[in-house]
Design a protein around this motif. Structure first.
Motif, mmCIF file in Angstrom:
data_model
loop_
_atom_site.group_PDB
_atom_site.id
_atom_site.type_symbol
_atom_site.label_atom_id
_atom_site.label_comp_id
_atom_site.label_asym_id
_atom_site.label_seq_id
_atom_site.Cartn_x
_atom_site.Cartn_y
_atom_site.Cartn_z
ATOM 1 N N ILE A 202 -44.590 -52.751 -52.945
ATOM 2 C CA ILE A 202 -43.791 -52.759 -54.169
ATOM 3 C C ILE A 202 -43.809 -51.364 -54.796
ATOM 4 C CG2 ILE A 202 -43.603 -53.749 -56.488
ATOM 5 C CD1 ILE A 202 -44.846 -56.328 -55.288
ATOM 6 N N GLU B 97 -38.860 -54.115 -54.617
ATOM 7 C CA GLU B 97 -39.287 -54.723 -55.869
ATOM 8 C C GLU B 97 -40.163 -55.946 -55.641
ATOM 9 O OE1 GLU B 97 -35.773 -55.357 -58.200
ATOM 10 O OE2 GLU B 97 -35.454 -53.199 -58.471
ATOM 11 N N LYS B 98 -40.324 -56.313 -54.367
ATOM 12 C CA LYS B 98 -41.220 -57.406 -54.000
ATOM 13 C C LYS B 98 -41.716 -57.162 -52.586
ATOM 14 C CE LYS B 98 -37.371 -60.495 -52.903
ATOM 15 N NZ LYS B 98 -36.832 -61.820 -53.139
ATOM 16 N N ASP B 99 -42.694 -57.930 -52.138
ATOM 17 C CA ASP B 99 -43.286 -57.653 -50.823
ATOM 18 C C ASP B 99 -42.618 -58.409 -49.682
ATOM 19 O OD1 ASP B 99 -44.257 -60.168 -51.376
ATOM 20 O OD2 ASP B 99 -46.354 -59.677 -51.004
#
Length: 164
Positions: free
Chosen positions: A45, A103-105
């Motif tokens: 992230i 913005e996320k994994d």
């Protein structure tokens, strides 16, 4: 895998003896409307990434499908990585997306075509996410710029004192 998507092997008559897979014995194809989807995890992230892949048109038909590569297709977090109107290369050619910020994994990766009713085929292989690295200056470079800054400030102070 859905619709007109699949996997072909190097000696497949479907390829007309065309170009073999860049790596290994098989590669993916999309003929008419079809798609591949897979969950991809391990993104850091806040890090920047690009996606790269190799693609080509079917040898028999010099115009391949359109090819779209998306993350989280249909969701509010959708990111269009590549949107190729028609792949026309007669050999595997590398395409690379613009960079995007993770913005996320975990994302859902979709590679698809939307052409309907035409005998157009696109082959692709070697799909990679590449984390972008930033060059960190060497300590010597930092020291030189710091020293130059100190000298500049020192010269300014000396000039001011002489004027006063």
């Amino acid at each position: 895998i859905s619709g007109g998507a699949g996997i072909t092997r190097n000696i497949s008559p479907f390829q007309n003896g065309g170009i073999p897979a860049p790596e290994g014995e098989q590669h993916a194809l999309i003929q008419q409307a079809g798609s591949f989807s897979q969950t991809v995890s391990g993104f850091e992230i806040g890090a920047d990434y690009t996606l790269s892949l190799l693609a080509m048109a079917r040898q028999r038909n010099p115009i391949g499908n359109d090819l779209e590569v998306l993350l989280d297709a249909g969701l509010s977090s959708e990111i269009v990585l590549l949107d190729l109107a028609a792949v026309t290369d007669s050999s595997f050619t590398e395409y690379e997306s613009a960079s995007f910020l993770a913005e996320k994994d975990t994302y859902d990766l979709t590679i698809r075509s939307t052409v309907v009713g035409a005998d157009q085929t696109t082959f692709f292989d070697n799909v990679f996410f590449n984390q972008q690295s930033f060059v960190v200056p060497e300590p010597t470079t930092i020291a030189i710029w710091t020293l130059l800054g100190i000298i500049t400030v020192g010269i300014s102070v000396v000039r001011r004192r002489r004027k006063a």
